[in-house]
Each structure stands twice: as C-alpha cells, then as structure tokens.
Design a protein around this motif. Structure first.
Motif, PDB file in Angstrom:
ATOM      1  N   PHE A 179       0.824  -1.203   0.000  1.00 21.66           N
ATOM      2  CA  PHE A 179       0.000   0.000   0.000  1.00 21.66           C
ATOM      3  C   PHE A 179       0.862   1.257   0.000  1.00 21.66           C
ATOM      4  CE2 PHE A 179      -2.478   3.227   2.442  1.00 21.66           C
ATOM      5  CZ  PHE A 179      -3.360   3.538   1.422  1.00 21.66           C
ATOM      6  N   LYS A 180       1.901   1.281   0.822  1.00 22.90           N
ATOM      7  CA  LYS A 180       2.790   2.443   0.873  1.00 22.90           C
ATOM      8  C   LYS A 180       3.428   2.681  -0.498  1.00 22.90           C
ATOM      9  CE  LYS A 180       6.777   2.223   2.995  1.00 22.90           C
ATOM     10  NZ  LYS A 180       7.809   2.154   4.024  1.00 22.90           N
ATOM     11  N   ASP A 181       3.913   1.625  -1.133  1.00 22.33           N
ATOM     12  CA  ASP A 181       4.499   1.763  -2.475  1.00 22.33           C
ATOM     13  C   ASP A 181       3.481   2.322  -3.467  1.00 22.33           C
ATOM     14  OD1 ASP A 181       6.852   0.734  -1.470  1.00 22.33           O
ATOM     15  OD2 ASP A 181       6.586  -1.263  -2.353  1.00 22.33           O
ATOM     16  N   TYR A 182       2.248   1.840  -3.393  1.00 23.89           N
ATOM     17  CA  TYR A 182       1.188   2.304  -4.284  1.00 23.89           C
ATOM     18  C   TYR A 182       0.906   3.789  -4.086  1.00 23.89           C
ATOM     19  CZ  TYR A 182      -3.516   2.981  -6.128  1.00 23.89           C
ATOM     20  OH  TYR A 182      -4.606   3.479  -6.790  1.00 23.89           O
ATOM     21  N   ILE A 183       0.740   4.202  -2.840  1.00 25.96           N
ATOM     22  CA  ILE A 183       0.419   5.604  -2.529  1.00 25.96           C
ATOM     23  C   ILE A 183       1.561   6.533  -2.974  1.00 25.96           C
ATOM     24  CG2 ILE A 183       0.164   7.239  -0.593  1.00 25.96           C
ATOM     25  CD1 ILE A 183      -2.410   5.809  -1.246  1.00 25.96           C
ATOM     26  N   ILE A 184       2.789   6.159  -2.661  1.00 29.06           N
ATOM     27  CA  ILE A 184       3.939   7.002  -2.999  1.00 29.06           C
ATOM     28  C   ILE A 184       4.158   7.054  -4.502  1.00 29.06           C
ATOM     29  CG2 ILE A 184       6.447   7.221  -2.754  1.00 29.06           C
ATOM     30  CD1 ILE A 184       6.010   6.203   0.169  1.00 29.06           C
ATOM     31  N   LYS A 185       4.081   5.913  -5.162  1.00 27.34           N
ATOM     32  CA  LYS A 185       4.293   5.838  -6.621  1.00 27.34           C
ATOM     33  C   LYS A 185       3.259   6.661  -7.372  1.00 27.34           C
ATOM     34  CE  LYS A 185       4.370   2.639 -10.479  1.00 27.34           C
ATOM     35  NZ  LYS A 185       4.110   1.269 -10.918  1.00 27.34           N
ATOM     36  N   ASN A 186       2.005   6.542  -6.968  1.00 26.55           N
ATOM     37  CA  ASN A 186       0.921   7.214  -7.682  1.00 26.55           C
ATOM     38  C   ASN A 186       0.608   8.600  -7.155  1.00 26.55           C
ATOM     39  OD1 ASN A 186       0.032   5.092  -9.635  1.00 26.55           O
ATOM     40  ND2 ASN A 186      -0.119   3.936  -7.739  1.00 26.55           N
ATOM     41  N   GLN A 187       1.244   9.000  -6.054  1.00 26.64           N
ATOM     42  CA  GLN A 187       1.043  10.307  -5.436  1.00 26.64           C
ATOM     43  C   GLN A 187      -0.431  10.659  -5.305  1.00 26.64           C
ATOM     44  OE1 GLN A 187       3.388  13.179  -7.549  1.00 26.64           O
ATOM     45  NE2 GLN A 187       5.296  12.265  -6.871  1.00 26.64           N
TER      46      GLN A 187
END
Length: 189
Positions: A179-187
C-alpha cells in the motif's frame, strides 16, 4: 495533493503499525473510530472493501480499512474471516481443545487493506502471515487468538511478544509495504 489519510480503526496497535509504515513519507495518517457495517462474507477482501466504501462515503475522505481472517489448517480454515465474533465466543483454551489430537497446528492470517477515495471504488492489498497454534495458551492480556497464535519467526504467542516487536512485524508485512508503495508511486490520497 492532500497528504492526509484516515485509518478507520479503533485498534491502537493497527494505527501504530500504519504510523510506523508511513514514517518519513510525507503522508499524514489520522485515526478515526467509526463503527462501519461489517458484512458477512467468507472473503476478507469483500468485508474490507464494503467497509472502506461505506466509510469513505460517510466521511467524504480517502480512507483505509483493514480486515483479517485466521485460518487454522486442521479445522479446514475455521474461523476464517469470522474471527471477530469467534474471539467473543471461544476462549484461548477452546482453540487449543479444537485441535487436540491433530498433528497439523499450522495457522495463517490473511490480511486485507482496502483503500477508498469517496469518488472511486476500493482497491485492496492482501498479505499472509504464517505461524502455528501454541500447545498452551498465554495468560497475558489479548484476544483469544492472540493468546494462541505464534507467528513464524517467533517462539511465543502474540500476547507474549512486546508490542513494539509486533508493531515492527506488522509494519513490515506485505499489505502495508504494498500500500505504501502504491500511494507514494501514484502520489494519490
């Protein structure tokens, strides 16, 4: 971009896990205690998605909701996603007695995080934690399952492991990392 994300949970450990996972990311996690309707389903994903959709519509904010199921292999996956209720009905000793005489003491947790923006459908992130059922329940505080579930890599049930160790364990698990990777990647939030 609004960098605030609401974690709908009354569980302080779950909230600490999220804070730990998002430390130094610029994402502000806020805890909100909100009684969400919990549908009955054999799928933790369906339960989490329904609650996240409902909470995001109620708050008009981006939210995350988590749900978990505990699956005891020797009991054909019982109690699964019904753990919340089974924890109220069965004691730690009851769990031990249910597997008495069975050689397979393996158990796994299926964890699901559902993220939902009020204008979108929920997105889910899942992970699995493996372990085994203790032969004797812990006498420390905790839910029935926390008194008997020994996570892989540990020799004690969850209720006997210091909270900071468990927060670190859950924070580095699959769902928070994905989830953290998703949020950060997609801003997005």
């Amino acid at each position: 971009m609004d960098n605030t994300l609401i974690y709908v949970t009354g569980n302080s450990v779950k909230f600490e896990v999220a804070l730990n996972a998002f430390n130094n990311t610029g994402v502000n996690i806020i805890q909100m205690k909100l009684d969400t309707p919990e549908i009955q389903s054999k799928s933790v994903q369906e339960v989490a998605m329904y609650s996240a959709r409902w909470a995001s519509r109620q708050t008009s904010k981006s939210v995350i909701v988590t749900d978990a199921g505990f699956y005891i292999e020797a009991l054909k996956g019982f109690p699964g996603p019904f753990i919340k209720y089974v924890n109220e009905w069965l004691s730690a000793d009851d769990f031990i007695n249910l597997v008495k005489g069975k050689s397979d003491r393996s158990i796994f947790i299926q964890d699901c995080l559902a993220y939902c923006h009020p204008d979108s459908e929920p997105i889910t992130f899942t992970g699995t934690y493996r372990g085994r059922l203790a032969t004797q329940p812990s006498r420390n505080q905790g839910t029935s399952i926390e008194k008997v579930f020994i996570p892989e890599g540990f020799d004690l049930p969850i209720s006997d492991i210091p909270p900071e160790e468990m927060i670190s364990y859950w924070s580095n698990g699959e769902i928070m990392s994905k989830f953290k990777d998703y949020i950060i990647k997609n801003q997005i939030i």
